[in-house]
Design a protein around this motif. Structure first.
Motif, PDB file in Angstrom:
ATOM      1  N   HIS A 190       0.796  -1.218   0.000  1.00 20.99           N
ATOM      2  CA  HIS A 190       0.000   0.000   0.000  1.00 20.99           C
ATOM      3  C   HIS A 190       0.832   1.274   0.000  1.00 20.99           C
ATOM      4  N   GLY A 191       2.115   1.171   0.275  1.00 23.11           N
ATOM      5  CA  GLY A 191       3.033   2.305   0.233  1.00 23.11           C
ATOM      6  C   GLY A 191       2.492   3.569   0.856  1.00 23.11           C
ATOM      7  N   GLU A 192       2.593   4.647   0.121  1.00 19.47           N
ATOM      8  CA  GLU A 192       2.180   5.956   0.606  1.00 19.47           C
ATOM      9  C   GLU A 192       0.678   6.052   0.840  1.00 19.47           C
ATOM     10  N   GLU A 193      -0.081   5.169   0.222  1.00 24.30           N
ATOM     11  CA  GLU A 193      -1.533   5.185   0.389  1.00 24.30           C
ATOM     12  C   GLU A 193      -1.920   5.065   1.865  1.00 24.30           C
ATOM     13  N   LEU A 194      -1.326   4.099   2.576  1.00 24.82           N
ATOM     14  CA  LEU A 194      -1.618   3.927   4.005  1.00 24.82           C
ATOM     15  C   LEU A 194      -1.097   5.102   4.808  1.00 24.82           C
ATOM     16  N   ALA A 195       0.106   5.557   4.510  1.00 23.83           N
ATOM     17  CA  ALA A 195       0.671   6.684   5.243  1.00 23.83           C
ATOM     18  C   ALA A 195      -0.219   7.915   5.087  1.00 23.83           C
ATOM     19  N   ALA A 196      -0.794   8.104   3.923  1.00 28.39           N
ATOM     20  CA  ALA A 196      -1.669   9.252   3.688  1.00 28.39           C
ATOM     21  C   ALA A 196      -2.931   9.177   4.538  1.00 28.39           C
ATOM     22  N   VAL A 197      -3.455   7.979   4.743  1.00 27.71           N
ATOM     23  CA  VAL A 197      -4.654   7.805   5.568  1.00 27.71           C
ATOM     24  C   VAL A 197      -4.356   8.194   7.016  1.00 27.71           C
ATOM     25  N   ALA A 198      -3.163   7.845   7.499  1.00 26.81           N
ATOM     26  CA  ALA A 198      -2.800   8.102   8.890  1.00 26.81           C
ATOM     27  C   ALA A 198      -2.223   9.499   9.114  1.00 26.81           C
ATOM     28  N   ARG A 199      -1.921  10.228   8.061  1.00 29.43           N
ATOM     29  CA  ARG A 199      -1.230  11.520   8.160  1.00 29.43           C
ATOM     30  C   ARG A 199      -2.142  12.608   8.731  1.00 29.43           C
ATOM     31  N   LEU A 200      -1.587  13.403   9.628  1.00 31.19           N
ATOM     32  CA  LEU A 200      -2.276  14.578  10.149  1.00 31.19           C
ATOM     33  C   LEU A 200      -1.898  15.789   9.305  1.00 31.19           C
ATOM     34  N   THR A 201      -2.790  16.759   9.237  1.00 30.38           N
ATOM     35  CA  THR A 201      -2.463  18.010   8.553  1.00 30.38           C
ATOM     36  C   THR A 201      -1.421  18.750   9.399  1.00 30.38           C
ATOM     37  N   PRO A 202      -0.686  19.699   8.798  1.00 30.05           N
ATOM     38  CA  PRO A 202       0.279  20.474   9.594  1.00 30.05           C
ATOM     39  C   PRO A 202      -0.369  21.148  10.810  1.00 30.05           C
ATOM     40  N   ALA A 203      -1.572  21.677  10.642  1.00 30.01           N
ATOM     41  CA  ALA A 203      -2.262  22.334  11.763  1.00 30.01           C
ATOM     42  C   ALA A 203      -2.612  21.326  12.863  1.00 30.01           C
ATOM     43  N   GLU A 204      -3.096  20.136  12.470  1.00 27.77           N
ATOM     44  CA  GLU A 204      -3.418  19.101  13.460  1.00 27.77           C
ATOM     45  C   GLU A 204      -2.168  18.640  14.192  1.00 27.77           C
ATOM     46  N   LEU A 205      -1.086  18.459  13.449  1.00 28.55           N
ATOM     47  CA  LEU A 205       0.175  18.018  14.044  1.00 28.55           C
ATOM     48  C   LEU A 205       0.684  19.052  15.045  1.00 28.55           C
ATOM     49  N   ALA A 206       0.608  20.323  14.696  1.00 29.99           N
ATOM     50  CA  ALA A 206       1.030  21.393  15.611  1.00 29.99           C
ATOM     51  C   ALA A 206       0.158  21.402  16.862  1.00 29.99           C
ATOM     52  N   GLU A 207      -1.155  21.213  16.690  1.00 26.46           N
ATOM     53  CA  GLU A 207      -2.084  21.216  17.824  1.00 26.46           C
ATOM     54  C   GLU A 207      -1.817  20.036  18.767  1.00 26.46           C
ATOM     55  N   VAL A 208      -1.673  18.844  18.202  1.00 19.37           N
ATOM     56  CA  VAL A 208      -1.439  17.649  19.011  1.00 19.37           C
ATOM     57  C   VAL A 208      -0.100  17.748  19.737  1.00 19.37           C
ATOM     58  N   THR A 209       0.932  18.189  19.036  1.00 16.77           N
ATOM     59  CA  THR A 209       2.261  18.299  19.640  1.00 16.77           C
ATOM     60  C   THR A 209       2.283  19.398  20.699  1.00 16.77           C
ATOM     61  N   SER A 210       1.630  20.506  20.429  1.00 19.42           N
ATOM     62  CA  SER A 210       1.548  21.589  21.419  1.00 19.42           C
ATOM     63  C   SER A 210       0.868  21.089  22.687  1.00 19.42           C
ATOM     64  N   SER A 211      -0.198  20.339  22.525  1.00 14.30           N
ATOM     65  CA  SER A 211      -0.904  19.784  23.676  1.00 14.30           C
ATOM     66  C   SER A 211      -0.018  18.828  24.467  1.00 14.30           C
ATOM     67  N   ALA A 212       0.715  17.978  23.755  1.00 18.69           N
ATOM     68  CA  ALA A 212       1.594  17.006  24.417  1.00 18.69           C
ATOM     69  C   ALA A 212       2.719  17.697  25.177  1.00 18.69           C
TER      70      ALA A 212
END
Length: 127
Positions: free
Chosen positions: A7-29
Motif C-alpha cells: 500500500h506504500g504511501e496510500e496507508l501513510a496518507a490515511v494516517a497523516r495529520l495536517t500540519p495544523a493538526e500536528l502542531a495542535e497535538v504536539t503543542s498539547s503534548a
C-alpha cells in the motif's frame, strides 16, 4: 518494510495529520504552543498478519516554542487500525468462516480503550 509494501504511501496518507493538526497535538503534548519546522515519518516493521493493524509509523516532530525558549522535538508512535474485513489475510481463511471472523474480531478494542478515558487514570507518562 513489509507493513507498507502493498500500500506504500496510500496507508501513510490515511494516517497523516495536517500540519495544523500536528502542531495542535504536539503543542498539547508539550504543554505549550509550538510552530512545526520539520516532520520525519518512518514506517515501523510489524507482523503484517495482525488483522486490526494496517500500519505503524515512528513520527518525529521538530519545532520551536512560540513565545518560549529554543527548539523542541517530540516523538510519536502512530498506529492505523482497520476493520477486519479489510485485512489482506482474510482471503486465506476458508470462505465459510470469513464473515463470522470479520464480524466477531474485536478490531476496535484499542480505539475503544483510548476513547474510554483510560489515559486519565494511568500512571504519569503511560499511554
Amino acid at each position: 518494510m513489509r507493513a507498507l509494501v502493498d500500500h506504500g504511501e496510500e496507508l501513510a496518507a490515511v494516517a497523516r495529520l495536517t500540519p495544523a493538526e500536528l502542531a495542535e497535538v504536539t503543542s498539547s503534548a508539550l504543554g505549550g504552543r509550538i510552530q512545526v519546522t520539520g516532520v520525519r515519518c518512518v514506517p515501523y516493521d510489524h507482523h503484517w498478519g495482525s488483522p486490526a493493524t494496517a500500519g505503524l509509523w515512528h513520527v518525529s516532530v521538530a519545532g520551536v516554542n512560540v513565545g518560549g525558549d529554543g527548539p523542541v522535538c517530540y516523538d510519536y508512535f502512530v498506529k492505523l487500525l482497520r476493520h477486519t474485513r479489510l485485512w489482506p489475510g482474510l482471503r486465506h481463511m476458508p470462505g465459510e468462516h470469513r464473515d463470522e471472523f470479520a464480524s466477531c474480531f474485536p478490531w476496535r478494542f484499542e480505539l475503544d480503550m483510548h476513547e474510554s478515558g483510560i489515559g486519565a487514570v494511568l500512571p504519569e507518562g503511560m499511554r
